[in-house]
Design an enzyme around this catalytic site. Structure first.
Site, mmCIF file in Angstrom:
data_model
loop_
_atom_site.group_PDB
_atom_site.id
_atom_site.type_symbol
_atom_site.label_atom_id
_atom_site.label_comp_id
_atom_site.label_asym_id
_atom_site.label_seq_id
_atom_site.Cartn_x
_atom_site.Cartn_y
_atom_site.Cartn_z
ATOM 1 N N GLN A 1 -9.762 18.694 8.895
ATOM 2 C CA GLN A 1 -8.539 17.965 9.218
ATOM 3 C C GLN A 1 -8.865 16.522 9.628
ATOM 4 O O GLN A 1 -9.818 16.280 10.367
ATOM 5 C CB GLN A 1 -7.789 18.656 10.351
ATOM 6 C CG GLN A 1 -7.117 19.954 9.940
ATOM 7 C CD GLN A 1 -5.795 19.728 9.214
ATOM 8 O OE1 GLN A 1 -5.473 18.623 8.809
ATOM 9 N NE2 GLN A 1 -5.027 20.791 9.037
ATOM 10 N N CYS B 1 1.580 22.145 5.630
ATOM 11 C CA CYS B 1 1.655 20.685 5.570
ATOM 12 C C CYS B 1 2.814 20.236 4.691
ATOM 13 O O CYS B 1 2.971 19.041 4.433
ATOM 14 C CB CYS B 1 0.342 20.097 5.058
ATOM 15 S SG CYS B 1 -0.126 20.665 3.414
ATOM 16 N N TYR C 1 -7.237 31.070 3.282
ATOM 17 C CA TYR C 1 -7.497 29.640 3.037
ATOM 18 C C TYR C 1 -8.279 29.071 4.223
ATOM 19 O O TYR C 1 -7.913 28.045 4.795
ATOM 20 C CB TYR C 1 -6.195 28.851 2.861
ATOM 21 C CG TYR C 1 -5.235 29.372 1.823
ATOM 22 C CD1 TYR C 1 -5.399 29.036 0.484
ATOM 23 C CD2 TYR C 1 -4.154 30.162 2.179
ATOM 24 C CE1 TYR C 1 -4.503 29.504 -0.477
ATOM 25 C CE2 TYR C 1 -3.253 30.628 1.223
ATOM 26 C CZ TYR C 1 -3.428 30.299 -0.102
ATOM 27 O OH TYR C 1 -2.545 30.749 -1.041
ATOM 28 N N CYS D 1 1.224 4.226 4.036
ATOM 29 C CA CYS D 1 2.124 4.319 5.192
ATOM 30 C C CYS D 1 3.557 4.085 4.737
ATOM 31 O O CYS D 1 3.972 2.943 4.559
ATOM 32 C CB CYS D 1 1.748 3.281 6.250
ATOM 33 S SG CYS D 1 0.185 3.607 7.049
ATOM 34 N N CYS E 1 0.837 -1.195 0.000
ATOM 35 C CA CYS E 1 0.000 0.000 0.000
ATOM 36 C C CYS E 1 0.879 1.256 0.000
ATOM 37 O O CYS E 1 1.951 1.271 0.604
ATOM 38 C CB CYS E 1 -0.901 -0.008 1.237
ATOM 39 S SG CYS E 1 -1.868 1.482 1.458
ATOM 40 N N ASP F 1 -3.003 29.061 5.992
ATOM 41 C CA ASP F 1 -2.932 27.594 6.043
ATOM 42 C C ASP F 1 -3.170 27.084 4.621
ATOM 43 O O ASP F 1 -4.242 26.564 4.308
ATOM 44 C CB ASP F 1 -3.976 27.045 7.015
ATOM 45 C CG ASP F 1 -3.862 25.529 7.201
ATOM 46 O OD1 ASP F 1 -2.898 24.940 6.679
ATOM 47 O OD2 ASP F 1 -4.749 24.950 7.854
#
Length: 479
Positions: free
Chosen positions: A296, A434, A325, A92, A89, A407
């Site tokens: 979030q 981020c 934003y 992760c 996958c 943000d």
């Protein structure tokens, strides 16, 4: 004669670092004298301290890519992954790394980007230790499962393998809530029973593309939205009967997306059963969340992040704050409790409607929300000498902010927005990011325009992945 390395060769590597995407950075083992033995190789799923056997899959002039085939000697930081599909996958990237070392990796990632991209002297800035999670699994309140067929033609739901659109069948992701598995099982069984075809990207045929699931951690409410390549969902009553029997089911809807692209959600949502939204809390602030809302995915750590934003903003109750934003107003409503006035700007009309509704739900009267490009709004406010600057409900010159909070998405702020911030000259800029690479790039521009970095701190919202949030306080330098 010196042997030349080529594709499919097996090589032994010492893993000395992790790249930005979580791949192991390997050097050839001592004693290997083949031509190019000084090259660097990137190996997915390898960790610092591993000694591995890897197969070369691509060669460039000075570096290459290799696939992990055997761990000869494991890193002392390697742990047994909880998910048996973690390597297949793409979700992760670093689940095999101990959580303590995950945090160390993310702290270094932020600092290295500030140093290399931003040009900051790390000895001269305050970078506080990253704030980790109490529980690094089962933290996501949102999951999006693509629906298709596996290599044997069997109906499957799961996630895409890294850098592909090949579905790895996974009905229970350990980052999401366990209730997701019940939803997916019911939907797949319904599709099998009524011969509902999944969407096929190559042909553009088939009906069910994705399943979106949202879950309220505090309210225990659940939303299911089925993304379809069509106008309607056949046998929908039978599906509703299956899903509404699940504990907490609050909203069932369809989203229409007939575009031949890789965008998950379309613009049209139709509620089939229940409410149009679910509710949940961040701290003591309640939010209504619709299928298209940005919210979030880790509500526990989001509260930690937003309290850090409040701390950095240094509000006394006298400030005008602009939240750029702003989405559905999550940060804005936190700020409004401490500010004189908050104005949120967002380009997506539906998000602004959600923000206004969330304002009413929480009885907050000192926050307003407007649709528009943030840079255009800022430029109009700071770029005119007129007493009244008309935009929407009538902007006024005295609405210039003392604090600006940004943000942005992963790509960071655009040049126009940064220029507008520099023109409006707020006392403080709180930047939530981020992606620390685009953060460092944008901070460099702000520093060149008369600001200095006062403080920064990482907050981990995405355990087991390479992603990390960061909040930075910038202060205007008095001339």
């Amino acid at each position: 004669m010196v042997q030349i390395m080529k594709k499919n060769d097996l090589i032994e590597l010492e893993i000395v670092d992790l790249s930005a995407d979580g791949s192991g950075v390997g050097k050839m083992a001592e004693g290997d004298h083949r031509e190019g033995s000084a090259m660097t190789f990137f190996v997915k799923d390898a960790l610092v301290g591993d000694r591995v056997l890897a197969k070369i899959i691509k060669l460039k002039k000075t570096y290459g890519y290799a696939r992990l085939t055997e761990i000869i000697e494991p890193s002392p930081d390697r742990v047994e992954p909880k998910c048996p599909m973690h390597r297949q996958c793409g979700g992760c990237q670093i689940q095999a790394l101990s959580y303590e070392k995950q945090l160390e990796y993310k702290q270094n990632k932020i600092c290295n980007n500030l140093l290399r991209i931003g040009g900051f002297d790390l000895s001269q800035i305050r970078m506080d230790p990253i704030i980790g999670m109490r529980e690094a699994f089962r933290y996501r309140n949102k999951a999006q499962f693509p629906i298709g067929r596996d290599k044997n033609g069997k109906l499957a739901a799961g996630f895409y393998a890294a850098r592909t659109h090949v579905i790895v069948p996974i009905e229970d992701c350990y980052l999401g809530v366990s209730q997701n598995q019940d939803v997916i099982s019911e939907i797949l069984a319904w599709m099998e029973q009524y011969q509902i075809e999944p969407y096929d990207e190559k042909s553009g045929t088939g009906l069910v593309r994705h399943v979106l699931i949202r879950y309220g951690f505090r309210t225990k409410q659940m939303m299911v939205c089925i993304v379809i390549n069509g106008k309607s969902l056949p046998w929908s009553k039978e599906l509703i009967d299956r899903l509404k029997a699940l504990e907490g089911m609050t909203s069932i809807s369809v989203n229409i997306n007939k575009q031949r692209n890789n965008v998950i959600m379309g613009d049209t949502v139709r509620t089939l059963w229940g409410a149009d939204y679910i509710e949940d809390y961040i701290g003591d602030i309640k939010f209504q969340i619709s299928p298209l809302s940005f919210y979030q995915v880790n509500p526990v750590q989001t509260e930690v992040l937003y309290r850090k934003v409040l701390e950095f903003a240094g509000l006394t109750g006298e400030e005008t704050v602009w939240d750029l934003y702003c989405g559905i107003g999550t940060i804005s409503l936190f700020l409004a409790r401490r500010a004189k006035r908050v104005y949120g700007i967002e380009i997506i009309p539906q998000a602004v409607e959600d923000a206004k509704r969330n304002c009413k739900i929480n009885a907050i009267s000192n926050a307003e929300f407007f649709v528009g490009e943030a840079e255009d709004v800022l430029e109009r406010i700071c770029g005119s000498d007129e007493a009244d600057l008309m935009l929407g409900n009538g902007w006024r010159k005295e609405w210039r902010p003392q604090v600006v909070v940004v943000d942005p998405p992963r790509k960071g702020c655009g040049e126009k927005l940064l220029d507008a911030i520099l023109k409006v000259q707020p006392e403080r800029v709180v930047y939530v990011s981020c992606d620390s690479a685009t953060l460092a790039r944008d901070l460099k521009v702000l520093c060149a325009g008369g600001y200095e970095m006062v403080r920064g701190q990482g907050v981990d919202l995405f355990g087991q992945t390479v992603h990390v949030e960061c909040v930075v306080l910038m202060s205007r330098v008095e001339k």
